[in-house]
Write a protein that holds these residues in place. Structure first.
Motif, PDB file in Angstrom:
ATOM      1  N   LEU A 589       1.042  -1.349  -0.048  1.00 55.30           N
ATOM      2  CA  LEU A 589      -0.070  -0.067   0.230  1.00 55.30           C
ATOM      3  C   LEU A 589       0.969   1.176  -0.129  1.00 55.30           C
ATOM      4  N   ALA A 590       1.936   1.228   0.616  1.00 52.03           N
ATOM      5  CA  ALA A 590       2.829   2.307   0.845  1.00 52.03           C
ATOM      6  C   ALA A 590       3.391   2.726  -0.538  1.00 52.03           C
ATOM      7  N   ARG A 591       3.738   1.719  -1.204  1.00 53.48           N
ATOM      8  CA  ARG A 591       4.375   1.416  -2.740  1.00 53.48           C
ATOM      9  C   ARG A 591       3.355   2.193  -3.528  1.00 53.48           C
ATOM     10  N   VAL A 592       2.100   2.115  -3.529  1.00 57.81           N
ATOM     11  CA  VAL A 592       1.113   2.492  -4.449  1.00 57.81           C
ATOM     12  C   VAL A 592       0.974   3.850  -4.040  1.00 57.81           C
ATOM     13  N   GLN A 593       0.956   4.234  -2.801  1.00 60.42           N
ATOM     14  CA  GLN A 593       0.657   5.754  -2.474  1.00 60.42           C
ATOM     15  C   GLN A 593       1.770   6.510  -2.881  1.00 60.42           C
ATOM     16  N   GLU A 594       3.047   5.974  -2.846  1.00 63.39           N
ATOM     17  CA  GLU A 594       4.171   6.617  -3.578  1.00 63.39           C
ATOM     18  C   GLU A 594       4.078   6.830  -5.011  1.00 63.39           C
ATOM     19  N   TYR A 595       3.618   5.807  -5.654  1.00 62.19           N
ATOM     20  CA  TYR A 595       3.401   5.960  -7.189  1.00 62.19           C
ATOM     21  C   TYR A 595       2.189   6.871  -7.341  1.00 62.19           C
ATOM     22  N   ALA A 596       1.417   7.082  -6.882  1.00 64.86           N
ATOM     23  CA  ALA A 596       0.174   7.868  -6.820  1.00 64.86           C
ATOM     24  C   ALA A 596       0.655   9.633  -6.505  1.00 64.86           C
ATOM     25  N   GLY A 597       1.778   9.712  -6.056  1.00 66.85           N
ATOM     26  CA  GLY A 597       2.123  11.184  -5.624  1.00 66.85           C
ATOM     27  C   GLY A 597       1.850  11.542  -4.267  1.00 66.85           C
ATOM     28  N   HIS A 598       1.709  10.457  -3.212  1.00 62.00           N
ATOM     29  CA  HIS A 598       1.249  11.091  -2.066  1.00 62.00           C
ATOM     30  C   HIS A 598       2.489  10.266  -1.081  1.00 62.00           C
ATOM     31  N   PRO A 599       3.698  11.188  -0.982  1.00 57.58           N
ATOM     32  CA  PRO A 599       4.593  10.637  -0.235  1.00 57.58           C
ATOM     33  C   PRO A 599       4.499  10.830   1.204  1.00 57.58           C
ATOM     34  N   GLU A 600       3.791  11.711   1.682  1.00 57.93           N
ATOM     35  CA  GLU A 600       3.591  11.824   3.251  1.00 57.93           C
ATOM     36  C   GLU A 600       2.770  10.646   3.632  1.00 57.93           C
ATOM     37  N   GLU A 601       1.783  10.371   2.887  1.00 60.31           N
ATOM     38  CA  GLU A 601       0.959   8.958   3.208  1.00 60.31           C
ATOM     39  C   GLU A 601       1.611   7.888   3.150  1.00 60.31           C
ATOM     40  N   SER A 602       2.410   7.787   2.109  1.00 66.28           N
ATOM     41  CA  SER A 602       3.304   6.604   1.904  1.00 66.28           C
ATOM     42  C   SER A 602       4.366   6.614   3.166  1.00 66.28           C
ATOM     43  N   LEU A 603       4.822   7.644   3.697  1.00 63.04           N
ATOM     44  CA  LEU A 603       5.870   7.541   4.802  1.00 63.04           C
ATOM     45  C   LEU A 603       5.066   7.188   5.920  1.00 63.04           C
ATOM     46  N   ARG A 604       3.654   7.731   6.337  1.00 64.18           N
ATOM     47  CA  ARG A 604       3.240   7.107   7.473  1.00 64.18           C
ATOM     48  C   ARG A 604       2.781   5.763   7.413  1.00 64.18           C
ATOM     49  N   THR A 605       2.307   5.335   6.201  1.00 66.29           N
ATOM     50  CA  THR A 605       1.826   3.857   5.936  1.00 66.29           C
ATOM     51  C   THR A 605       3.064   2.968   5.966  1.00 66.29           C
ATOM     52  N   CYS A 606       4.240   3.245   5.393  1.00 70.64           N
ATOM     53  CA  CYS A 606       5.427   2.621   5.700  1.00 70.64           C
ATOM     54  C   CYS A 606       5.888   2.380   7.106  1.00 70.64           C
ATOM     55  N   GLN A 607       5.869   3.674   8.011  1.00 69.51           N
ATOM     56  CA  GLN A 607       6.298   3.322   9.223  1.00 69.51           C
ATOM     57  C   GLN A 607       5.365   2.450   9.993  1.00 69.51           C
ATOM     58  N   GLU A 608       4.104   2.270   9.766  1.00 68.41           N
ATOM     59  CA  GLU A 608       3.145   1.306  10.157  1.00 68.41           C
ATOM     60  C   GLU A 608       3.794   0.123   9.840  1.00 68.41           C
ATOM     61  N   ALA A 630      13.865   5.451   3.699  1.00 63.28           N
ATOM     62  CA  ALA A 630      15.118   6.351   3.339  1.00 63.28           C
ATOM     63  C   ALA A 630      15.010   7.031   1.821  1.00 63.28           C
ATOM     64  N   ASP A 631      14.290   6.213   0.951  1.00 60.93           N
ATOM     65  CA  ASP A 631      13.896   6.727  -0.296  1.00 60.93           C
ATOM     66  C   ASP A 631      12.902   7.884  -0.279  1.00 60.93           C
ATOM     67  N   THR A 632      12.003   7.404   0.379  1.00 61.89           N
ATOM     68  CA  THR A 632      10.970   8.554   0.458  1.00 61.89           C
ATOM     69  C   THR A 632      11.408   9.812   1.264  1.00 61.89           C
ATOM     70  N   LEU A 633      12.292   9.621   2.395  1.00 59.78           N
ATOM     71  CA  LEU A 633      12.613  10.960   3.043  1.00 59.78           C
ATOM     72  C   LEU A 633      13.443  11.630   2.349  1.00 59.78           C
ATOM     73  N   ASP A 634      14.369  11.070   1.307  1.00 62.62           N
ATOM     74  CA  ASP A 634      15.188  11.803   0.375  1.00 62.62           C
ATOM     75  C   ASP A 634      14.325  12.671  -0.375  1.00 62.62           C
ATOM     76  N   ARG A 635      13.197  12.059  -1.075  1.00 62.08           N
ATOM     77  CA  ARG A 635      12.396  12.933  -1.712  1.00 62.08           C
ATOM     78  C   ARG A 635      11.691  13.925  -1.170  1.00 62.08           C
ATOM     79  N   LEU A 636      11.314  13.873   0.146  1.00 65.03           N
ATOM     80  CA  LEU A 636      10.843  14.872   1.034  1.00 65.03           C
ATOM     81  C   LEU A 636      11.735  15.910   1.658  1.00 65.03           C
ATOM     82  N   GLY A 637      13.018  15.492   1.304  1.00 66.74           N
ATOM     83  CA  GLY A 637      14.088  16.601   1.376  1.00 66.74           C
ATOM     84  C   GLY A 637      14.763  16.687   2.856  1.00 66.74           C
ATOM     85  N   ASP A 638      14.860  15.373   3.428  1.00 65.15           N
ATOM     86  CA  ASP A 638      15.480  14.815   5.017  1.00 65.15           C
ATOM     87  C   ASP A 638      16.531  13.836   4.624  1.00 65.15           C
ATOM     88  N   PRO A 639      17.780  14.084   3.938  1.00 68.48           N
ATOM     89  CA  PRO A 639      18.673  13.359   3.755  1.00 68.48           C
ATOM     90  C   PRO A 639      19.265  12.745   4.949  1.00 68.48           C
TER      91      PRO A 639
END
Length: 686
Positions: A589-608, A630-639
């Protein structure tokens, strides 16, 4: 013509192991290897391997000469490959089967169910950079040999046949007649001792003349004389001379040897013509004749001494019916045994084979109290002392077991036994060899099951066989062929009213469409399978199918539909209490959310998902999720945070690797589940 043995195409002479006769032929064959070919003489590079042909009647010693040639020149080559191109009854072995056997010796596993042309192409590729010596025994047609010829000029092919191989370019023929008198007399003396030959040399020469120097006939004559120390060589020669109008020398000597056998031994000998692939062990002979295993082995050893059988070089006692004697044995069985008696002997042999296979598989299930009790309840004669002994037996007897399955299906009157045999054969091979290694043999067995199912109108078995064949097709990249078989399995499952087969077939049809890139049809078929699972209240399977539907929508770019189906899958896994499946679904689900352009939702789902993976103790999934974070945080600007998660992934993988290395010395890799490729049957018999 070395040692005491009867080869497939003739006879090797008994004695001290020194090769007898054929000096001129052997010298010419060795010279032909060095002689320039037609292509070389014309200034062209030879495109293929050189072919030497040894032609002669069965029993003339043609295979023995080929083996002696191979032994003499083997050190010039990287290795020796052998294949037999005809069955004992003269039926040509399919080219694809011969190619696969050669590939097995080379350690190359060709795809299960591959076409003949594909197999021969793989064989040529495997031999392209080798300097191999290939012995093709009992070739029936030139096409068989031509299809197996390596494209490497450095290779040498020695073909054994009954006649010329017209159509193969630049073949070097060597035609065999009878043995010369000196060699024939030496052969006789090895059986009878030199005194009986030297005291009456003219009678011995007369015997050689009556046998026309035919190696197999001479060997039978020698065995007959050896068993009768007081019999005169002259009497045997005179007896054969009086029957000179009754067939070939081989048939006349064989008749004499056969009629001298006690009735039980003669009956056993006749029934050996029923042995699959002409390969016999004491259990096979015991079942055919209805006698004890020890008694059967004693009888088989007596047959070897008489020249009626060949003792195969094997860790286990195994024998072979000579090709030159097979027609004679079969004719005797057909005329002297009633059809019902022959059928009963076949049934006993198949039943014994089923019991041995069952014992071979059961001994691998050492952790099961039921299996241990079942094993103890079996007769001692069919039990194996260790799993390794059972595996060795299965590996050595594999050609005979596969031939038994083919013959049982071709018989047409023992289908119930044939189905039991193939069910046990599949399960035993998977238990010992694993699914991947056994796949080529399983493909052929499932094809035989399909033949019986269609002949007997058994839709349930037909569906199972089609599903198994389609799975193997799909695993080897033949997706369209797999799709056609999955659809046929669906029809058979519906005819049998089998919900397992229909549900499995519908899902597999969807999987094939997914592999072919037809995502709409894939989602549709997954939906049909889901509806059936929901109707049967199969919640775990329904939750998994929601995930497959979501995957099809993801590939099609319909991320909203994919998210909805993944959430339905999550709900199902949560109700079922499947923590590991819940974690994997959150990850997707986190992968699909990232594909759909919702990185914040993907981040929360991935943490869960990380938390659920921790509960499931799935270290690899935890590491994969840390990398995705890590990849999602890179895209959100938190290296900086991304680097921390990558470090956590490295630690997790490092810990798992160290645990695997420490445990590998103690924990054996588990076998694949045999039920994954089991032949489903209405029979309750195991």
């Amino acid at each position: 013509m070395t040692d005491q043995a009867v080869d497939a195409g003739g006879v090797r002479l008994s004695g001290e192991g020194r090769f007898l006769g054929r000096t001129r032929e052997l010298k010419e064959l060795r010279a032909d290897i060095e002689r320039a070919g037609l292509d070389t003489l014309s200034g062209r590079k030879a495109p293929r391997a050189r072919v030497l042909l040894i032609a002669g009647r069965p029993g003339s010693g043609r295979t023995a000469l080929a083996e002696e040639l191979v032994r003499a020149v083997a050190d010039r080559y990287d290795g020796v490959l052998r294949a037999r191109l005809s069955e004992p009854d003269g039926t040509p072995v399919p080219i694809g089967d011969a190619a696969r056997e050669l590939l097995t010796v080379l350690g190359v596993q060709a795809p299960a169910g591959a076409a003949e042309d594909d197999l021969t192409a793989v064989l040529r590729e495997a031999l392209a950079d080798r300097r191999a010596l290939v012995l093709l025994d009992d070739a029936v047609t030139a096409e068989q040999v031509d299809a197996l010829l390596p494209d490497a000029p450095e290779c040498l092919v020695v073909a054994v046949s009954g006649g010329p191989l017209t159509g193969i370019a630049d073949v070097r023929p060597c035609t065999l007649g009878g043995l010369d008198t000196k060699s024939a007399l030496e052969l006789l003396s090895r059986h009878t001792g030199s005194v009986r030959i030297t005291v009456d040399p003219r009678a011995a020469e007369g015997l050689v003349e009556e046998c026309q120097g035919h190696a197999a006939a001479l060997m039978l004559a020698g065995g007959w004389l050896a068993a009768r120390p007081k019999a005169a060589v002259a009497d045997l020669a005179k007896h054969l001379h009086t029957e000179s109008d009754e067939g070939s020398p081989l048939s006349r000597v064989f008749k004499l040897v056969y009629t001298s056998l006690p009735d039980p031994a003669a009956r056993t000998l006749r029934l050996l013509s029923l042995a699959p692939a002409g390969l016999i062990d004491p259990h096979t002979a015991s079942a055919l004749a209805g006698c004890s295993v020890s008694g059967a082995r004693s009888t088989l050893d007596d047959f070897v001494a008489l020249g009626l059988l060949h003792a195969v070089d094997s860790p286990l006692p195994q024998y072979e019916v000579p090709g030159c004697l097979y027609p004679l044995l079969k004719a005797l069985a057909d005329t002297q045994d009633r059809p019902a008696e022959l059928q009963l002997a076949r049934a006993r042999m198949l039943e014994r084979t089923v019991r041995l296979l069952q014992a071979s598989r059961t001994i691998t299930e050492t952790d099961s109290p039921d299996s241990r009790d079942k094993l103890q309840g079996m007769p001692r004669s069919v039990r194996f002392p260790t799993p390794r002994a059972a595996e060795d037996w299965l590996r050595i007897r594999r050609p005979a077991l596969l031939a038994a399955a083919r013959l049982a299906v071709a018989d047409g009157e023992l289908d119930t036994l044939a189905r039991r045999l193939m069910s046990q054969l599949v399960r035993t091979m998977v238990a010992h060899f694993g699914m991947k290694a056994a796949a080529p043999d399983l493909y052929g067995i499932h094809g035989l099951v399909l033949d019986i199912a269609e002949r007997r109108a058994l839709p349930r078995e037909k569906a199972a066989a089609l599903l198994n064949l389609a799975d193997l097709d799909a695993q080897t990249g033949r997706t369209r062929e797999a799709l056609a078989r999955y659809r046929a399995a669906l029809d058979a499952g519906r005819e049998a009213n089998d919900p397992y087969a229909t549900g499995r077939a519908m899902e597999s049809v969807g999987g094939a469409h997914l592999e072919l890139g037809d995502y709409d049809r894939a989602a549709d078929w997954f939906g049909r399978a889901l509806a059936q699972r929901l109707a049967r209240d199969e919640r775990a399977e329904a939750a998994r199918l929601y995930g497959r539907i979501a995957t099809a929508h993801t590939y099609a770019g319909r991320y909203g539909e994919a998210v909805r189906n993944w959430r339905a899958a999550l709900a199902g896994h949560r109700k079922n209490g499947d923590v590991a499946a819940h974690a994997r679904a959150l990850s997707e689900l986190a992968r699909v959310q990232e594909y759909a352009g919702h990185p914040e939702e993907s981040l929360r789902t991935c943490q869960e998902a990380v938390e659920w993976a921790r509960r499931a103790e799935d270290v690899r999934l935890q590491a994969a999720l840390q990398l995705r974070l890590a990849d999602t945080l890179d895209r959100l600007g938190d290296p900086a945070a991304a680097q921390l998660h990558r470090g956590a992934a490295d630690r997790l993988l490092g810990e798992e690797l160290s645990q695997e290395e420490s445990g590998s010395e103690q924990v054996e890799e588990p076998k694949q589940d045999a039920d994954a490729c089991e032949i489903r049957s209405t029979s309750a018999e195991d």
